[in-house]
Enzyme design. Sequence first.
Site, PDB file in Angstrom:
ATOM      1  N   TYR A 170       0.831  -1.203   0.000  1.00 46.33           N
ATOM      2  CA  TYR A 170       0.000   0.000   0.000  1.00 46.33           C
ATOM      3  C   TYR A 170       0.864   1.250   0.000  1.00 46.33           C
ATOM      4  O   TYR A 170       0.600   2.198  -0.750  1.00 46.33           O
ATOM      5  CB  TYR A 170      -0.929  -0.028   1.208  1.00 46.33           C
ATOM      6  CG  TYR A 170      -1.939   1.100   1.217  1.00 46.33           C
ATOM      7  CD1 TYR A 170      -2.856   1.241   0.181  1.00 46.33           C
ATOM      8  CD2 TYR A 170      -1.986   2.017   2.264  1.00 46.33           C
ATOM      9  CE1 TYR A 170      -3.790   2.268   0.182  1.00 46.33           C
ATOM     10  CE2 TYR A 170      -2.916   3.043   2.281  1.00 46.33           C
ATOM     11  CZ  TYR A 170      -3.810   3.166   1.241  1.00 46.33           C
ATOM     12  OH  TYR A 170      -4.732   4.189   1.254  1.00 46.33           O
ATOM     13  N   LYS A 174       0.894   4.268  -2.896  1.00 45.67           N
ATOM     14  CA  LYS A 174       0.572   5.667  -2.610  1.00 45.67           C
ATOM     15  C   LYS A 174       1.788   6.581  -2.775  1.00 45.67           C
ATOM     16  O   LYS A 174       1.637   7.742  -3.167  1.00 45.67           O
ATOM     17  CB  LYS A 174      -0.032   5.787  -1.209  1.00 45.67           C
ATOM     18  CG  LYS A 174      -1.422   5.172  -1.088  1.00 45.67           C
ATOM     19  CD  LYS A 174      -2.407   5.781  -2.088  1.00 45.67           C
ATOM     20  CE  LYS A 174      -3.830   5.278  -1.894  1.00 45.67           C
ATOM     21  NZ  LYS A 174      -4.789   5.876  -2.844  1.00 45.67           N
TER      22      LYS A 174
END
Length: 276
Positions: A170, A174
């Site tokens: 993740y 991002k």
Amino acid sequence: MMPTSSLYQPADIKGKVVLITGASAGFGEAFAYRFAELGCRLVLVARRMERLQALADSLHAKFGAVGCKCHPVCLDVRDIPACEALPSRLPAEFAQVDILINNAGLALGLAGVQDNSMQNMQIMLETNVLAVMALTKAFLSSSMLPRNEGHIINISSTAGQEAYPGGSGYNASKFALSGYSTAARHDLVGKNIRVTVISPGAVQTEFSLVRFNGDAERAASVYKGYDNLLAQDVADNVVYAATRPSRVQIAEITVTSVHQSGAKYTARPYLESQQQ
């Protein structure tokens, strides 16, 4: 509505076409209500058509009088060819997208790098990064660059600013989105096209339920014990960025609860007070 001032006038975006991915719940649904309230025409994109249609019906009933119109589109943003073809699928009334909100995103699991599921890594990168690239390219080419006008708003996270244990996939997605958005801002600097990144901290939505594979108790524990953000708080930041005068580009907004100081640094004052 945004507050008005005799000293500073926000942009009137009534009638603008706003495309929102991940619109069927959470952030996307909150964004839809705020832009509908401002009289925008909305393209609502998500995988769950029933929820999209219910949202569209609700928005028409509540905000039709101020000019809100909705066009729901059932689409999985991981389908890159479908993302690329989306501009050609839209009715003429919705085809000239003014504001593209790349909101669809997810986190899966909290495994360490040695235990990462490659399937989960692929899903996160395809959803959080590649889909944004595909949709941005598609709508820049079809409607923004030809008119020399537009606004791209990418929904990132504090996880794109600060890495943490168990967040490698993740975090990577991002951080990539942040770098992509900055590069896009450089590429478009000579145009009247704005690029904004909104980076929320912990917000109570379905996000953790997805991350923990439907474990409701574990998901709820993420938000327990402090006054966490709501999707409406993030929507307020998005609307703020979208309603600045055309000369103003809000490059990035980071928003967290008053009880959160970093991606994994959260005070639990309610729990602490109960224990005293």
